[in-house]
Design a protein around this motif. Structure first.
Motif, mmCIF file in Angstrom:
data_model
loop_
_atom_site.group_PDB
_atom_site.id
_atom_site.type_symbol
_atom_site.label_atom_id
_atom_site.label_comp_id
_atom_site.label_asym_id
_atom_site.label_seq_id
_atom_site.Cartn_x
_atom_site.Cartn_y
_atom_site.Cartn_z
ATOM 1 N N ARG A 1 -32.744 18.771 73.391
ATOM 2 C CA ARG A 1 -32.914 19.452 72.101
ATOM 3 C C ARG A 1 -34.393 19.579 71.747
ATOM 4 O O ARG A 1 -34.828 20.591 71.202
ATOM 5 C CB ARG A 1 -32.167 18.702 71.001
ATOM 6 C CG ARG A 1 -32.132 19.502 69.696
ATOM 7 C CD ARG A 1 -31.371 18.813 68.624
ATOM 8 N NE ARG A 1 -32.154 17.662 68.178
ATOM 9 C CZ ARG A 1 -31.715 16.720 67.378
ATOM 10 N NH1 ARG A 1 -30.481 16.740 66.952
ATOM 11 N NH2 ARG A 1 -32.487 15.735 67.017
ATOM 12 N N LYS A 2 -35.166 18.565 72.094
ATOM 13 C CA LYS A 2 -36.608 18.607 71.831
ATOM 14 C C LYS A 2 -37.288 19.712 72.642
ATOM 15 O O LYS A 2 -38.337 20.216 72.249
ATOM 16 C CB LYS A 2 -37.262 17.258 72.157
ATOM 17 C CG LYS A 2 -36.811 16.130 71.282
ATOM 18 C CD LYS A 2 -37.386 16.282 69.913
ATOM 19 C CE LYS A 2 -37.000 15.129 69.037
ATOM 20 N NZ LYS A 2 -37.290 15.401 67.646
ATOM 21 N N ARG A 3 -36.704 20.067 73.800
ATOM 22 C CA ARG A 3 -37.297 21.092 74.670
ATOM 23 C C ARG A 3 -36.744 22.496 74.426
ATOM 24 O O ARG A 3 -37.206 23.453 75.049
ATOM 25 C CB ARG A 3 -37.079 20.713 76.135
ATOM 26 C CG ARG A 3 -37.873 19.494 76.575
ATOM 27 C CD ARG A 3 -37.828 19.284 78.073
ATOM 28 N NE ARG A 3 -36.488 19.243 78.614
ATOM 29 C CZ ARG A 3 -35.779 18.145 78.828
ATOM 30 N NH1 ARG A 3 -36.282 16.967 78.528
ATOM 31 N NH2 ARG A 3 -34.568 18.212 79.349
ATOM 32 N N LEU A 4 -35.759 22.630 73.523
ATOM 33 C CA LEU A 4 -35.205 23.957 73.236
ATOM 34 C C LEU A 4 -36.282 24.849 72.624
ATOM 35 O O LEU A 4 -36.980 24.431 71.705
ATOM 36 C CB LEU A 4 -34.048 23.857 72.240
ATOM 37 C CG LEU A 4 -32.645 23.694 72.756
ATOM 38 C CD1 LEU A 4 -31.653 23.620 71.601
ATOM 39 C CD2 LEU A 4 -32.252 24.791 73.711
ATOM 40 N N LEU A 5 -36.383 26.033 73.138
ATOM 41 C CA LEU A 5 -37.332 26.985 72.568
ATOM 42 C C LEU A 5 -36.781 27.547 71.266
ATOM 43 O O LEU A 5 -35.576 27.809 71.168
ATOM 44 C CB LEU A 5 -37.575 28.128 73.559
ATOM 45 C CG LEU A 5 -38.207 27.739 74.888
ATOM 46 C CD1 LEU A 5 -38.231 28.936 75.828
ATOM 47 C CD2 LEU A 5 -39.602 27.193 74.672
ATOM 48 N N PRO A 6 -37.626 27.731 70.262
ATOM 49 C CA PRO A 6 -37.157 28.325 69.007
ATOM 50 C C PRO A 6 -36.502 29.680 69.276
ATOM 51 O O PRO A 6 -37.015 30.487 70.049
ATOM 52 C CB PRO A 6 -38.448 28.487 68.187
ATOM 53 C CG PRO A 6 -39.387 27.471 68.763
ATOM 54 C CD PRO A 6 -39.056 27.395 70.223
ATOM 55 N N GLY A 7 -35.355 29.898 68.662
ATOM 56 C CA GLY A 7 -34.631 31.157 68.845
ATOM 57 C C GLY A 7 -33.562 31.103 69.924
ATOM 58 O O GLY A 7 -32.819 32.065 70.106
ATOM 59 N N THR A 8 -33.484 29.982 70.644
ATOM 60 C CA THR A 8 -32.479 29.878 71.712
ATOM 61 C C THR A 8 -31.335 28.938 71.330
ATOM 62 O O THR A 8 -30.528 28.577 72.182
ATOM 63 C CB THR A 8 -33.112 29.407 73.039
ATOM 64 O OG1 THR A 8 -33.661 28.095 72.863
ATOM 65 C CG2 THR A 8 -34.187 30.361 73.511
ATOM 66 N N GLU A 9 -31.245 28.568 70.075
ATOM 67 C CA GLU A 9 -30.217 27.633 69.630
ATOM 68 C C GLU A 9 -28.829 28.254 69.600
ATOM 69 O O GLU A 9 -27.830 27.544 69.531
ATOM 70 C CB GLU A 9 -30.536 27.098 68.222
ATOM 71 C CG GLU A 9 -31.864 26.421 68.093
ATOM 72 C CD GLU A 9 -33.000 27.385 67.733
ATOM 73 O OE1 GLU A 9 -32.765 28.620 67.649
ATOM 74 O OE2 GLU A 9 -34.118 26.904 67.555
ATOM 75 N N HIS A 10 -28.754 29.572 69.635
ATOM 76 C CA HIS A 10 -27.466 30.287 69.600
ATOM 77 C C HIS A 10 -27.487 31.336 70.701
ATOM 78 O O HIS A 10 -28.468 32.064 70.848
ATOM 79 C CB HIS A 10 -27.265 30.964 68.235
ATOM 80 C CG HIS A 10 -25.976 31.708 68.125
ATOM 81 N ND1 HIS A 10 -24.784 31.072 67.859
ATOM 82 C CD2 HIS A 10 -25.688 33.019 68.267
ATOM 83 C CE1 HIS A 10 -23.816 31.979 67.827
ATOM 84 N NE2 HIS A 10 -24.341 33.163 68.075
ATOM 85 N N ALA A 11 -26.403 31.384 71.473
ATOM 86 C CA ALA A 11 -26.332 32.354 72.564
ATOM 87 C C ALA A 11 -24.976 33.045 72.577
ATOM 88 O O ALA A 11 -23.959 32.451 72.230
ATOM 89 C CB ALA A 11 -26.564 31.666 73.907
#
Length: 174
Positions: free
Chosen positions: A88-98
């Protein structure tokens, strides 16, 4: 085929992804790590028991040993959640929903910042939990699809479709 999923990459999803990797492509490595942890626990417990049985106080090294054993136990019990937290710390902003759409010749995953096309040949292993389908693309890369959001077909249809397209057995993991 046109089956579509919408997935939120939250802690629950990321935990399922970590578990999917651990139970498929990382299975042998995971087993070795668990055996090593068990050996460390047994040796640590034996050391503490020998100290206490000898009538000696635990002392600083005994307390450090106990703390180390506690850390080993906690990491072993919560390893999937711990890996999910790091992911979760490495998730790029904007990629939380696919939103992923599966067609005959491949699938597309779209997030708020990008759209990626994948071939079924890229999938190394497929796992299924009560809530997710999890694709392992390597020992460090995975994708999850929330079964509650499926559109354009049933879970059973998708399971058969993905098994056929990948040539992989869908591994049911708990």
């Amino acid at each position: 085929m046109g089956i579509q999923f919408e997935t939120d990459y939250n802690m629950e999803t990321l935990t399922a992804m970590a578990k999917g990797l651990r139970k498929t492509v990382r299975k042998k490595r995971s087993r070795r790590v668990h055996i090593f942890a068990a050996v460390v626990l047994v040796l640590g417990i034996l050391t503490i028991l020998a100290t206490v049985a000898g009538g000696e106080p635990l002392g600083a090294s005994g307390v450090v040993t106990l703390l180390a054993l506690l850390v080993v136990i906690l990491v072993s019990l919560f390893e999937d959640r711990l890996n999910a937290w790091f992911a979760r710390k490495r998730l790029l902003p904007g990629t939380e929903h696919a939103v992923a759409t599966f067609e005959e010749d491949g699938y597309v995953s779209a997030t708020g910042v990008t759209e990626s096309r994948f071939s079924y040949a890229q999938i190394v292993a497929v796992a299924e939990t009560a809530r997710y389908f999890v694709f392992a693309l390597s020992s460090h890369h995975t994708q999850a699809y929330d079964k509650r959001t499926i559109r354009g077909g049933s879970v059973e249809d998708f399971r058969a479709f993905i098994a056929e397209k990948t040539g992989k057995l869908v591994e049911n993991i708990k």
